[in-house]
Design a protein around this motif. Structure first.
Motif, short mmCIF file in Angstrom:
data_model
loop_
_atom_site.label_atom_id
_atom_site.label_comp_id
_atom_site.label_asym_id
_atom_site.label_seq_id
_atom_site.Cartn_x
_atom_site.Cartn_y
_atom_site.Cartn_z
N TRP A 1 1.69 4.35 -11.47
CA TRP A 1 0.74 5.22 -11.81
C TRP A 1 0.83 6.28 -12.53
N SER B 1 7.37 10.16 0.38
CA SER B 1 6.07 9.16 0.65
C SER B 1 6.54 7.98 1.40
N ARG C 1 1.71 7.15 -6.77
CA ARG C 1 0.53 8.13 -6.98
C ARG C 1 1.13 9.46 -6.59
N ALA C 2 1.82 9.45 -5.50
CA ALA C 2 2.43 11.11 -5.03
C ALA C 2 3.42 11.33 -6.06
N GLU D 1 5.50 6.90 5.38
CA GLU D 1 4.75 5.76 5.68
C GLU D 1 5.48 4.96 6.71
N ARG E 1 1.78 12.29 -9.49
CA ARG E 1 1.11 13.80 -9.38
C ARG E 1 1.92 14.81 -8.93
N GLY F 1 0.61 -1.14 0.01
CA GLY F 1 -0.12 -0.05 -0.15
C GLY F 1 1.08 1.11 0.01
N ALA F 2 1.99 1.01 0.65
CA ALA F 2 2.61 2.44 0.82
C ALA F 2 3.69 2.71 -0.55
N ASP G 1 2.29 1.93 -3.50
CA ASP G 1 1.17 2.43 -4.27
C ASP G 1 1.06 3.66 -4.12
N GLY G 2 0.85 4.29 -2.59
CA GLY G 2 0.73 5.70 -2.65
C GLY G 2 1.83 6.36 -3.04
N ALA G 3 3.24 5.77 -2.87
CA ALA G 3 4.35 6.52 -3.23
C ALA G 3 4.31 6.77 -4.78
#
Length: 147
Positions: free
Chosen positions: A136, A78, A52-53, A82, A56, A45-46, A48-50
């Motif tokens: 992402w 990110s 995405r960030a 986390e 962006r 999950g971390a 994936d979030g990294a």
């Protein structure tokens, strides 16, 4: 007359010790396996979030070089935020969208890879590490100047 045998509790003496010796390693192994799967899920999950960030942050820049730097920095922030400790990590920022003409739809694609260590859990048969990857894509403003 039938004889009813009275149960003697002294015959079971020590059975709890034997049951504990047999079941304890299995319960401990199950708990360690749950910890390993939890760590993998959390790290996934971390990552994936990294990604995405990073996508962006890269899409907000005006030029490809700045987009690559911003994407890499955002991914690192990110992952650190986390609390994920990667044995090794890599960030790949595809900035080919910056070469397109203004008015065309363009995107930035970021791929983040993190090798999560699992060796410290100490469960036999568990791999020493696992590499997690996430990608992402984020759109670039079609009407903003690019270089």
């Amino acid at each position: 007359m039938s004889r009813v045998r009275r149960y003697n509790w002294r015959e079971d003496r020590g059975s709890y010790s034997v049951e504990t010796v047999i079941l304890a390693p299995a319960i401990i192994a199950l708990m360690l396996l749950m910890i390993a799967f939890g760590r993998i899920t959390d790290a996934s999950g971390a990552v994936d979030g990294a990604a995405r960030a990073a996508a962006r942050a890269a899409s907000l820049e005006r030029e490809a070089g700045a987009a690559q730097a911003a994407g890499a920095a955002a991914a690192t922030r990110s992952l650190n935020g986390e609390g994920i400790r990667c044995g090794s990590s890599s960030v790949s920022v595809d900035t080919s969208g910056y070469g397109l003409e203004i008015g065309q739809e363009a995107t930035v694609r970021v791929t983040v890879a993190c090798t999560a260590p699992l060796g410290e859990i100490g469960l036999p048969g568990l791999p020493g590490s696992r590499t997690l990857r996430a990608s992402w894509t984020s759109p670039i403003d079609s009407y903003r100047g690019r270089q």
